[in-house]
Design a protein around this motif. Structure first.
Motif, PDB file in Angstrom:
ATOM      1  N   UNK A 173      12.384  -8.572 103.201  1.00  0.00           N
ATOM      2  CA  UNK A 173      11.505  -9.088 102.163  1.00  0.00           C
ATOM      3  C   UNK A 173      11.612 -10.592 101.995  1.00  0.00           C
ATOM      4  N   UNK A 174      12.558 -11.230 102.662  1.00  0.00           N
ATOM      5  CA  UNK A 174      12.737 -12.668 102.536  1.00  0.00           C
ATOM      6  C   UNK A 174      11.557 -13.373 103.177  1.00  0.00           C
ATOM      7  N   UNK A 175      10.945 -14.275 102.450  1.00  0.00           N
ATOM      8  CA  UNK A 175       9.841 -15.065 102.964  1.00  0.00           C
ATOM      9  C   UNK A 175      10.349 -16.485 103.140  1.00  0.00           C
ATOM     10  N   UNK A 176      10.188 -17.020 104.321  1.00  0.00           N
ATOM     11  CA  UNK A 176      10.645 -18.369 104.604  1.00  0.00           C
ATOM     12  C   UNK A 176       9.426 -19.267 104.730  1.00  0.00           C
ATOM     13  N   UNK A 177       9.382 -20.298 103.912  1.00  0.00           N
ATOM     14  CA  UNK A 177       8.290 -21.253 103.957  1.00  0.00           C
ATOM     15  C   UNK A 177       8.701 -22.435 104.829  1.00  0.00           C
ATOM     16  N   UNK A 178       7.740 -23.088 105.414  1.00  0.00           N
ATOM     17  CA  UNK A 178       8.022 -24.276 106.204  1.00  0.00           C
ATOM     18  C   UNK A 178       8.376 -25.396 105.242  1.00  0.00           C
ATOM     19  N   UNK A 179       9.471 -26.056 105.524  1.00  0.00           N
ATOM     20  CA  UNK A 179       9.918 -27.150 104.679  1.00  0.00           C
ATOM     21  C   UNK A 179       9.673 -28.470 105.391  1.00  0.00           C
ATOM     22  N   UNK A 180       9.320 -29.474 104.630  1.00  0.00           N
ATOM     23  CA  UNK A 180       9.105 -30.805 105.171  1.00  0.00           C
ATOM     24  C   UNK A 180      10.112 -31.730 104.508  1.00  0.00           C
ATOM     25  N   UNK A 181      11.147 -32.082 105.251  1.00  0.00           N
ATOM     26  CA  UNK A 181      12.155 -32.976 104.709  1.00  0.00           C
ATOM     27  C   UNK A 181      12.743 -33.799 105.832  1.00  0.00           C
ATOM     28  N   UNK A 182      13.435 -34.853 105.464  1.00  0.00           N
ATOM     29  CA  UNK A 182      13.974 -35.784 106.436  1.00  0.00           C
ATOM     30  C   UNK A 182      15.355 -35.402 106.913  1.00  0.00           C
ATOM     31  N   UNK A 219      17.591 -30.886 118.393  1.00  0.00           N
ATOM     32  CA  UNK A 219      17.845 -31.858 119.462  1.00  0.00           C
ATOM     33  C   UNK A 219      17.103 -33.150 119.165  1.00  0.00           C
ATOM     34  N   UNK A 220      17.641 -34.233 119.661  1.00  0.00           N
ATOM     35  CA  UNK A 220      16.966 -35.515 119.525  1.00  0.00           C
ATOM     36  C   UNK A 220      17.771 -36.472 118.673  1.00  0.00           C
ATOM     37  N   UNK A 221      17.256 -37.648 118.488  1.00  0.00           N
ATOM     38  CA  UNK A 221      17.975 -38.652 117.699  1.00  0.00           C
ATOM     39  C   UNK A 221      17.938 -38.313 116.211  1.00  0.00           C
ATOM     40  N   UNK A 222      18.885 -38.828 115.482  1.00  0.00           N
ATOM     41  CA  UNK A 222      18.920 -38.609 114.037  1.00  0.00           C
ATOM     42  C   UNK A 222      19.779 -37.425 113.670  1.00  0.00           C
ATOM     43  N   UNK A 223      19.818 -37.136 112.385  1.00  0.00           N
ATOM     44  CA  UNK A 223      20.704 -36.105 111.837  1.00  0.00           C
ATOM     45  C   UNK A 223      19.875 -34.973 111.232  1.00  0.00           C
ATOM     46  N   UNK A 224      19.034 -34.377 112.047  1.00  0.00           N
ATOM     47  CA  UNK A 224      18.108 -33.358 111.576  1.00  0.00           C
ATOM     48  C   UNK A 224      18.694 -31.962 111.744  1.00  0.00           C
ATOM     49  N   UNK A 225      18.557 -31.173 110.698  1.00  0.00           N
ATOM     50  CA  UNK A 225      18.981 -29.775 110.724  1.00  0.00           C
ATOM     51  C   UNK A 225      17.839 -28.950 110.148  1.00  0.00           C
ATOM     52  N   UNK A 226      17.452 -27.873 110.811  1.00  0.00           N
ATOM     53  CA  UNK A 226      16.331 -27.081 110.293  1.00  0.00           C
ATOM     54  C   UNK A 226      16.724 -26.291 109.045  1.00  0.00           C
ATOM     55  N   UNK A 227      15.730 -25.935 108.277  1.00  0.00           N
ATOM     56  CA  UNK A 227      15.964 -25.039 107.143  1.00  0.00           C
ATOM     57  C   UNK A 227      16.594 -23.766 107.686  1.00  0.00           C
ATOM     58  N   UNK A 228      17.660 -23.324 107.019  1.00  0.00           N
ATOM     59  CA  UNK A 228      18.437 -22.198 107.503  1.00  0.00           C
ATOM     60  C   UNK A 228      18.628 -21.183 106.394  1.00  0.00           C
ATOM     61  N   UNK A 229      18.413 -19.919 106.712  1.00  0.00           N
ATOM     62  CA  UNK A 229      18.616 -18.823 105.764  1.00  0.00           C
ATOM     63  C   UNK A 229      19.704 -17.915 106.330  1.00  0.00           C
ATOM     64  N   UNK A 230      20.741 -17.682 105.522  1.00  0.00           N
ATOM     65  CA  UNK A 230      21.851 -16.821 105.918  1.00  0.00           C
ATOM     66  C   UNK A 230      21.880 -15.627 104.968  1.00  0.00           C
ATOM     67  N   UNK A 231      21.745 -14.433 105.500  1.00  0.00           N
ATOM     68  CA  UNK A 231      21.754 -13.214 104.685  1.00  0.00           C
ATOM     69  C   UNK A 231      23.057 -12.457 104.897  1.00  0.00           C
ATOM     70  N   UNK A 232      23.330 -11.548 103.980  1.00  0.00           N
ATOM     71  CA  UNK A 232      24.493 -10.679 104.116  1.00  0.00           C
ATOM     72  C   UNK A 232      25.813 -11.326 103.756  1.00  0.00           C
ATOM     73  N   UNK A 233      25.766 -12.479 103.096  1.00  0.00           N
ATOM     74  CA  UNK A 233      27.021 -13.121 102.720  1.00  0.00           C
ATOM     75  C   UNK A 233      27.636 -12.414 101.524  1.00  0.00           C
ATOM     76  N   UNK A 234      28.926 -12.600 101.384  1.00  0.00           N
ATOM     77  CA  UNK A 234      29.671 -12.012 100.266  1.00  0.00           C
ATOM     78  C   UNK A 234      30.161 -13.123  99.351  1.00  0.00           C
ATOM     79  N   UNK A 283      27.082 -26.928 100.315  1.00  0.00           N
ATOM     80  CA  UNK A 283      26.711 -27.180 101.701  1.00  0.00           C
ATOM     81  C   UNK A 283      26.117 -28.581 101.865  1.00  0.00           C
ATOM     82  N   UNK A 284      25.329 -29.041 100.936  1.00  0.00           N
ATOM     83  CA  UNK A 284      24.630 -30.326 101.012  1.00  0.00           C
ATOM     84  C   UNK A 284      23.836 -30.444 102.304  1.00  0.00           C
ATOM     85  N   UNK A 285      23.096 -29.399 102.587  1.00  0.00           N
ATOM     86  CA  UNK A 285      22.199 -29.365 103.728  1.00  0.00           C
ATOM     87  C   UNK A 285      21.140 -28.317 103.458  1.00  0.00           C
ATOM     88  N   UNK A 286      20.150 -28.216 104.337  1.00  0.00           N
ATOM     89  CA  UNK A 286      19.032 -27.291 104.122  1.00  0.00           C
ATOM     90  C   UNK A 286      19.405 -25.851 104.455  1.00  0.00           C
TER      91      UNK A 286
END
Length: 164
Positions: A5-14, A46-61, A71-74
């Motif tokens: 049921x998780x819906x992931x939207x496209x995020x636009x961030x630097x 991949x590529x120059x800069x410090x880019x990390x994609x939006x990430x969803x982690x399920x099943x955590x405790x 985390x201070x990241x997406x």
């Protein structure tokens, strides 16, 4: 909520702020326990800069490192709960308390969550917005005091009561 049921939207961030921040986010994700599942994202782009994609982690405790860390990241983690009050207890059972987002169509639920969540900021149906007229600050390990607004200015003053 089922993972399906998780819906992931496209995020636009630097990019993240530095190589160290990117390494910190990546390191947390590299140390995920076996029961956690990466739904999307997970590795730096991949590529120059410090880019990390939006990430969803399920099943955590609740006691997982990624749940107990800022985390201070997406990255967002998904945990199951059965009662609303359980969700509030879980959210408050971490060392940090900078900000929370509540996503609901139910005004009463939004107000209950705003009262129950022990964070410096609670946003309803939005996240990441800050305005200079409102105080910005966290609780517990997320900071002391506020910046922005009159509340932030008061941190630079010292009140003195003189009675004659």
């Amino acid at each position: 909520m089922a993972v399906e049921e998780v819906v992931v939207a496209v995020a636009d961030f630097g990019p993240l702020a530095s190589a160290a921040q990117l390494a910190s986010v990546s390191s947390l994700l590299d140390r995920l326990p076996a029961h956690a599942e990466t739904i999307c994202g997970g590795t730096p782009l991949d590529g120059p800069g410090y880019f990390h994609p939006a990430t969803v982690i399920a099943g955590v405790r609740q006691d997982d490192e990624i749940t107990q860390s800022e985390v201070f990241g997406p990255v967002v983690t998904v945990q199951r709960f059965t009662e609303e009050s359980e969700a509030f207890r879980m959210a408050n059972a971490v060392p940090q308390g900078l900000a929370a987002s509540v996503w609901t169509r139910d005004h009463d639920r939004a107000m209950r969550a705003s009262r129950a969540l022990s964070t410096g900021i609670v946003r309803v149906n939005t996240h990441g917005t800050t305005v200079s007229e409102m105080p910005h600050g966290g609780v517990r390990h997320s900071g002391y005091g506020s910046d922005l607004s009159l509340a932030g200015l008061l941190d630079y003053t010292q009140a003195k009561h003189v009675m004659l």
